[in-house]
Each structure stands twice: as structure tokens, then as C-alpha cells.
Design an enzyme around this catalytic site. Structure first.
Site, PDB file in Angstrom:
ATOM      1  N   GLN A   1      15.775  -7.629  -3.126  1.00  0.00           N
ATOM      2  CA  GLN A   1      14.533  -8.375  -2.896  1.00  0.00           C
ATOM      3  C   GLN A   1      14.164  -9.188  -4.132  1.00  0.00           C
ATOM      4  O   GLN A   1      13.720 -10.340  -4.027  1.00  0.00           O
ATOM      5  CB  GLN A   1      13.398  -7.406  -2.561  1.00  0.00           C
ATOM      6  CG  GLN A   1      12.028  -8.056  -2.492  1.00  0.00           C
ATOM      7  CD  GLN A   1      10.934  -7.072  -2.162  1.00  0.00           C
ATOM      8  OE1 GLN A   1      10.709  -6.757  -0.996  1.00  0.00           O
ATOM      9  NE2 GLN A   1      10.252  -6.546  -3.159  1.00  0.00           N
TER      10      GLN A   1
ATOM     11  N   HIS B   1       2.302   4.776  -5.021  1.00  0.00           N
ATOM     12  CA  HIS B   1       2.801   5.945  -5.741  1.00  0.00           C
ATOM     13  C   HIS B   1       2.999   5.545  -7.202  1.00  0.00           C
ATOM     14  O   HIS B   1       2.690   4.418  -7.596  1.00  0.00           O
ATOM     15  CB  HIS B   1       4.099   6.465  -5.106  1.00  0.00           C
ATOM     16  CG  HIS B   1       5.140   5.410  -4.892  1.00  0.00           C
ATOM     17  ND1 HIS B   1       5.804   4.788  -5.929  1.00  0.00           N
ATOM     18  CD2 HIS B   1       5.619   4.836  -3.749  1.00  0.00           C
ATOM     19  CE1 HIS B   1       6.655   3.904  -5.446  1.00  0.00           C
ATOM     20  NE2 HIS B   1       6.562   3.890  -4.130  1.00  0.00           N
TER      21      HIS B   1
ATOM     22  N   HIS C   1       4.529   2.122  -8.082  1.00  0.00           N
ATOM     23  CA  HIS C   1       3.629   0.961  -8.055  1.00  0.00           C
ATOM     24  C   HIS C   1       2.754   0.938  -9.313  1.00  0.00           C
ATOM     25  O   HIS C   1       2.512  -0.111  -9.907  1.00  0.00           O
ATOM     26  CB  HIS C   1       2.707   1.014  -6.830  1.00  0.00           C
ATOM     27  CG  HIS C   1       3.411   0.919  -5.522  1.00  0.00           C
ATOM     28  ND1 HIS C   1       3.527   1.988  -4.663  1.00  0.00           N
ATOM     29  CD2 HIS C   1       4.046  -0.111  -4.913  1.00  0.00           C
ATOM     30  CE1 HIS C   1       4.195   1.616  -3.586  1.00  0.00           C
ATOM     31  NE2 HIS C   1       4.521   0.352  -3.707  1.00  0.00           N
TER      32      HIS C   1
ATOM     33  N   SER D   1       7.307   4.699  -0.673  1.00  0.00           N
ATOM     34  CA  SER D   1       6.237   4.968   0.291  1.00  0.00           C
ATOM     35  C   SER D   1       6.784   5.671   1.526  1.00  0.00           C
ATOM     36  O   SER D   1       6.050   6.343   2.247  1.00  0.00           O
ATOM     37  CB  SER D   1       5.557   3.654   0.693  1.00  0.00           C
ATOM     38  OG  SER D   1       5.034   3.019  -0.448  1.00  0.00           O
TER      39      SER D   1
ATOM     40  N   GLY E   1       0.811  -1.212   0.000  1.00  0.00           N
ATOM     41  CA  GLY E   1       0.000   0.000   0.000  1.00  0.00           C
ATOM     42  C   GLY E   1       0.844   1.262   0.000  1.00  0.00           C
ATOM     43  O   GLY E   1       2.019   1.232  -0.337  1.00  0.00           O
ATOM     44  N   ALA E   2       0.212   2.390   0.387  1.00  0.00           N
ATOM     45  CA  ALA E   2       0.854   3.716   0.277  1.00  0.00           C
ATOM     46  C   ALA E   2       1.390   3.874  -1.144  1.00  0.00           C
ATOM     47  O   ALA E   2       2.554   4.167  -1.364  1.00  0.00           O
ATOM     48  CB  ALA E   2       1.945   3.885   1.325  1.00  0.00           C
TER      49      ALA E   2
END
Length: 279
Positions: free
Chosen positions: A153, A34, A37, A186, A31-32
Site C-alpha cells: 500500500q 491499536h 496506529h 485491527s 479506526g479500530a
């Protein structure tokens, strides 16, 4: 856009999607949202018939409870952005839908778990692989899209997919930046006006490196970059490394894929960034 909060309801919907022969593209987020994303959603749209986005602030990947507590949660705004971006399905489950009590997980990811981010955030990548494995198991996507900003990641998830033999194609999408060069994150919401200016030293240093890169002079360049960042007011460097983009070992004259990665605290906010120097 359809919204599901339970695995059962989502599975029912996805079963119909697959029966109709549609391919599924997946973007996992906390979420959050921007523009970074949304660029993943756009990439997914170009390559798949139906796009699923998850919003789930995963507790197992935070090694600092305060960091988890202050992670921005903006679900209503996120949903509006996803609608505009043409996302088909949002999966936004509560923690109890994803985790059982006292659930255990360990995956032998090897070296990438302990280098760079792994050194500063012990246990982080166990939490990441745990939740991404669960989400892949629920969504069963054909393709999954991740941002280059979290370069390490991506390598870790790639390793997890290989170890678990999962039938999903991973796609790394370019970093999206603000007009002044700051990598979208975020966490940028936590930067004060002054911090925001000081944070530009991360992208500025990476750009300088790319423009001045000399493979025969890597240690000196690395030192110069460290000095540039350390000289910036309010910025505490955690690491700056020029590495092999496949295994994260330090690069040398013979390395073919070269990535420079940086992590620093700007004020109280921890930021990461990177640049692919040679691929």
C-alpha cells in the site's frame, strides 16, 4: 482534541493552523486503533507541529461486502486513545462527506496494483488511492505517516503522490508487534484463542527467513517458508514472496532492497505481514 466531521469545518481550522506557520502531520486510519496506529501518531508528533488523524472506513477499498460489514468500528475507544497519544485533530466524516453518488475513479498505478495483494483483492488499490487522494486534498499535510505492515500500500500511495505531483512527504513507520511477535492489526480482534496461536506462524516464518537468508538460494528458501506456513493447522497460505522492495518483482542474486511478504487466512481472518530482509 478537536473533532470535525465536515470538510468545511476542518478546512477552516487548518487554514488558521497554516497561517500561524505550523506544519501538519497526517495519519489516515479506518479506526479500530491499536498501538501500531498510535506509533504513527508518535512519529508524526516528533516531526510536525499539529497532528491530524482521520477515521473513515472506506467502502471503495473492500472488494468483499462481508469484509466491509464486519470491519470493527470502535469510535469512542479510538477517540480516547487519540487523546492519550496527543493527537490534535480528529477528522471523522460520514461517507456522504467524502463521496458523491456514482463517483468514478481510475488511476494507472501500473504493476503494483496487480501483484500480490492486488491479485487477491482486485480493485483494492483503486479504492485506496481514491480515498487517500481525497484525504490529502482535504488535509493538505506536509507529511503523512503509514505503517510498514501495509508495505505494498505504501508503494502504491507513493506512486499516486508521484503521478498527481502532490506536495506531501510520505514516511513509512516500522511494524509494531505483540510481545509474541504477531503484527498488530485491527483484524486480530476476530481471531479465536486457537487462531491467535496459529497466526504466530506468519512472524515466525519471516523471522526464520531473515536469520537464514542466503541471496544465492532464494527459490529454496521461499519454498521452505511456504512449507512451514502450510504445515500449520488452520492456516491457509495465499502467498509468500521474496521480492524487490521497490517494484515487487521476485528478488534474485542481484537485488539490493529485499522484502519478504506473506498473506494467509487464519480461521476466517485474513492477515498480512512482512519483513525487510535487506535495505
Amino acid at each position: 482534541m478537536k473533532v470535525f466531521t465536515t470538510k468545511k469545518d476542518l478546512a477552516q481550522h487548518l487554514s488558521e493552523t497554516r497561517k500561524s506557520g505550523k506544519t501538519i502531520g497526517f495519519v489516515a486510519t479506518m479506526g479500530a486503533l491499536h498501538q501500531g496506529h498510535l506509533s504513527l501518531i508518535e512519529q508524526a508528533r516528533q516531526k510536525n507541529d499539529e497532528i491530524i488523524c482521520s477515521i473513515f472506513v472506506n467502502p471503495t477499498q473492500f472488494n468483499d461486502p462481508k469484509d466491509l460489514e464486519k470491519y470493527p468500528r470502535t469510535l469512542e475507544a479510538d477517540m480516547a486513545l487519540l487523546e492519550q497519544a496527543g493527537c490534535d485533530v480528529l477528522f471523522s466524516p460520514p461517507i456522504s462527506e467524502i463521496y458523491d453518488d456514482n463517483e468514478q475513479w481510475h488511476l494507472d498505478i501500473g504493476e503494483p496494483e496487480f501483484l500480490l495483494e492486488g491479485k487477491f483483492r482486485p480493485g483494492h488499490y483503486q479504492g485506496v488511492t481514491q480515498v487517500v487522494f481525497k484525504l490529502f486534498d482535504i488535509v493538505k499535510p506536509d507529511m503523512a505517516f503509514f505503517g510498514q505492515k501495509d508495505y505494498q500500500q505504501f508503494l502504491v500511495i507513493q506512486k499516486m503522490v508521484e503521478l498527481k505531483n502532490l506536495p506531501v512527504k510520505l514516511v513509512m513507520c516500522p511494524i509494531i508487534r505483540e510481545t509474541d511477535g504477531l503484527a498488530m492489526s485491527s483484524r486480530n480482534i476476530h481471531l479465536s484463542a486457537d487462531d491467535r496461536q496459529h497466526a504466530l506462524v506468519l512472524s515466525r516464518t519471516l523471522n526464520w527467513l531473515k536469520q537464514n537468508f542466503d541471496q544465492d538460494n532464494i527459490p529454496a528458501l521461499s519454498h521452505e517458508c511456504e512449507m512451514m506456513v502450510s504445515a500449520e493447522t488452520g492456516v491457509q497460505l495465499e502467498y509468500f514472496e521474496i521480492v524487490n522492495g521497490i517494484n515487487l518483482h521476485r528478488a534474485n542474486q542481484n537485488t539490493k532492497n529485499i522484502v519478504a511478504l506473506i498473506a494467509a487466512k487464519v480461521g476466517n481472518t485474513r492477515l498480512i505481514d512482512n519483513v525487510i530482509v535487506r535495505d
